[in-house]
Design an enzyme around this catalytic site. Sequence first.
Site, PDB file in Angstrom:
ATOM      1  N   HIS A 284      -5.617   2.858   1.488  1.00 26.23           N
ATOM      2  CA  HIS A 284      -4.853   4.002   2.003  1.00 26.23           C
ATOM      3  C   HIS A 284      -5.476   4.591   3.277  1.00 26.23           C
ATOM      4  CE1 HIS A 284      -2.972   3.486  -1.752  1.00 26.23           C
ATOM      5  NE2 HIS A 284      -3.645   4.349  -2.476  1.00 26.23           N
TER       6      HIS A 284
ATOM      7  N   ASP B 220       0.909  -1.144   0.000  1.00 26.32           N
ATOM      8  CA  ASP B 220       0.000   0.000   0.000  1.00 26.32           C
ATOM      9  C   ASP B 220       0.947   1.191   0.000  1.00 26.32           C
ATOM     10  OD1 ASP B 220      -1.422   2.273   0.784  1.00 26.32           O
ATOM     11  OD2 ASP B 220      -2.934   1.055   1.768  1.00 26.32           O
ATOM     12  N   HIS B 221       1.044   1.890  -1.125  1.00 25.92           N
ATOM     13  CA  HIS B 221       2.144   2.855  -1.237  1.00 25.92           C
ATOM     14  C   HIS B 221       2.010   4.009  -0.236  1.00 25.92           C
ATOM     15  CE1 HIS B 221      -0.521   5.293  -3.835  1.00 25.92           C
ATOM     16  NE2 HIS B 221       0.297   6.311  -3.596  1.00 25.92           N
TER      17      HIS B 221
HETATM   18  C1  BG6 Z   1      -3.709   4.987  -6.010  1.00 31.32           C
HETATM   19  C2  BG6 Z   1      -5.101   5.072  -6.563  1.00 31.32           C
HETATM   20  O1  BG6 Z   1      -3.587   3.867  -5.157  1.00 31.32           O
HETATM   21  O2  BG6 Z   1      -3.433   6.162  -5.264  1.00 31.32           O
HETATM   22  C3  BG6 Z   1      -5.264   6.314  -7.415  1.00 31.32           C
HETATM   23  O3  BG6 Z   1      -5.337   3.910  -7.354  1.00 31.32           O
HETATM   24  C4  BG6 Z   1      -4.846   7.548  -6.656  1.00 31.32           C
HETATM   25  O4  BG6 Z   1      -6.596   6.446  -7.867  1.00 31.32           O
HETATM   26  C5  BG6 Z   1      -3.465   7.342  -6.056  1.00 31.32           C
HETATM   27  O5  BG6 Z   1      -4.818   8.632  -7.560  1.00 31.32           O
HETATM   28  C6  BG6 Z   1      -3.071   8.491  -5.158  1.00 31.32           C
HETATM   29  O6  BG6 Z   1      -1.747   8.331  -4.789  1.00 31.32           O
HETATM   30  P1  BG6 Z   1      -0.856   9.591  -4.460  1.00 31.32           P
HETATM   31  O7  BG6 Z   1       0.440   9.023  -4.027  1.00 31.32           O
HETATM   32  O8  BG6 Z   1      -0.782  10.394  -5.717  1.00 31.32           O
HETATM   33  O9  BG6 Z   1      -1.587  10.308  -3.385  1.00 31.32           O
END
Ligand code: BG6
Length: 497
Positions: free
Chosen positions: A247, A184-185
């Site tokens: 997230h 989960d980044h």
């Molecule tokens: C991803 C979603 O996991 O996270 C996207 O699939 C979203 O829809 C993105 O735009 C948001 O990531 P960050 O790092 O740009 O906040």
Amino acid sequence: MSQQLFCAASIVIFGGTGDLASRKLLPALCRLHDAGLLTHDFHVFVTGRADMSTEAFLEHLMQREAVLFKKDTRFASGFNELKSRIRYLRANPSLANEPEDFKQRLLAAEPLAAPARLFYLAVPPSSMQSFISLIRPFSEANTDMHCPERILVEKPFGQNLASARELNQQLLESFKENQILRIDHYLGKEAVQNILFMRFANTFFEPVWNNHFIDNIQISFSENIGIGGRAEYFDQTGILRDVVQNHLLQVLSMVAMEPPLSHKPGDLHLEKNKVLKAIRKYRPEDIQAETIRAQYVAGEVDKKPVVGYLSEDGVRADSKTETYSACRVFVDNWRWGGVPFYLQAGKRLERNITEIVVSFKPLPYSIFKDFNGKIEANRLHIRIQPHEGIILKVNSKPPGMELQVSDVGMRFSYDNEFGDYRPDAYERLLLDALNGDSALFLSNSEIEESWKFIDPIIDAWHGGGQPMFTYKAGSQGPEEAGALLAKNGHYWHQPVI
Ligand code: BG6
């Protein structure tokens, strides 16, 4: 097999021609190389369904990421050195014999006889299982002489509880639990990692971090971008599954967790899992009152007109997929009993911002009744992005003869304190994965607990009866989202920067 002994000599990216690989994974690998953090003969194998030469792939990548390449010097300099060790291979699970064939081609392309590999499954949930069939033959080669592969699985992990369990089962048929990394980044973001440091490297938050002092907590994710070229994925998924299931619930679990015994993976997973397990699962009859869903209609973003969701390319004209959702969540345990956590996430909103707002209880009694100005409850704003930082809103007396009170912010800003260097979340997580450190990855039970909360909402939404509200693109979201909080006397807090 110990976690610490793993050190990957190569990465094999499935979904290598996709958006995630070109926008995030390959630039992150190049930056890691530029920082000297990859092994000296590290190799990158990028795969796609089509036959293509490595040269054609690299050219395509450069065209696609030309803007990023120009402005990101770490990416550019890392790429120039690493490119001779990037190789494109076809990996098409719909072809007969591809698993064995792919294995032979990868073995032939690898410079080492038994390298430690990281397989990255950056493919949509619907094709995850077919790609697992391509890596299964490698598990059969695992012997004491060979360092077993690590498998990194991109989110979303399944589309619901049942498919997440099935996917996990499939992985466990060929690989051991300690070979699997579920990403989960958000956990790789600096300001998300810092939640642990803020809470457990300081003493003064802990005594007030509970239902005696905290009134409510809001976690808001807002993007001004739409769905870009991802209509097919997004229209099957919706924002609740795309962002909230992973997230936002992960962020919630870090805000609400008990102090873990250590920063080690098992201890962190245990405490986050306890929070997710304690989240109250809605009964079908409660869902309409506890959740909101909405879609954007045409509006303006950055002063430019944009179309509504139903007119986006690739979206079904009668789509019932939500682009905004909000819900009230309770963590039913001793620390948090009675404290609402409000989560909201939306695309095509006014701003790009992710923020946590912890609102403390109002004063039990005020001695400043006759003063001008309103005494606001104290609030802690934890900005995840952009302009990462923490602001504590406290009441103060402005200088002067008139007795007044106003709330002011005590600020910690990453930019002021640490400058503008912030590694991308994927850099952190790829490095950890290559070194076999799973602390910032998810355990399977965290994922299952999250789906147990999300599934009843989706089922009730699909069952009908739940209104689909609308909001103008570029606005702050549907008006009805305010009512979700108003019934408890709360309102959404605006970001303070
Ligand atoms: C991803 C979603 O996991 O996270 C996207 O699939 C979203 O829809 C993105 O735009 C948001 O990531 P960050 O790092 O740009 O906040």
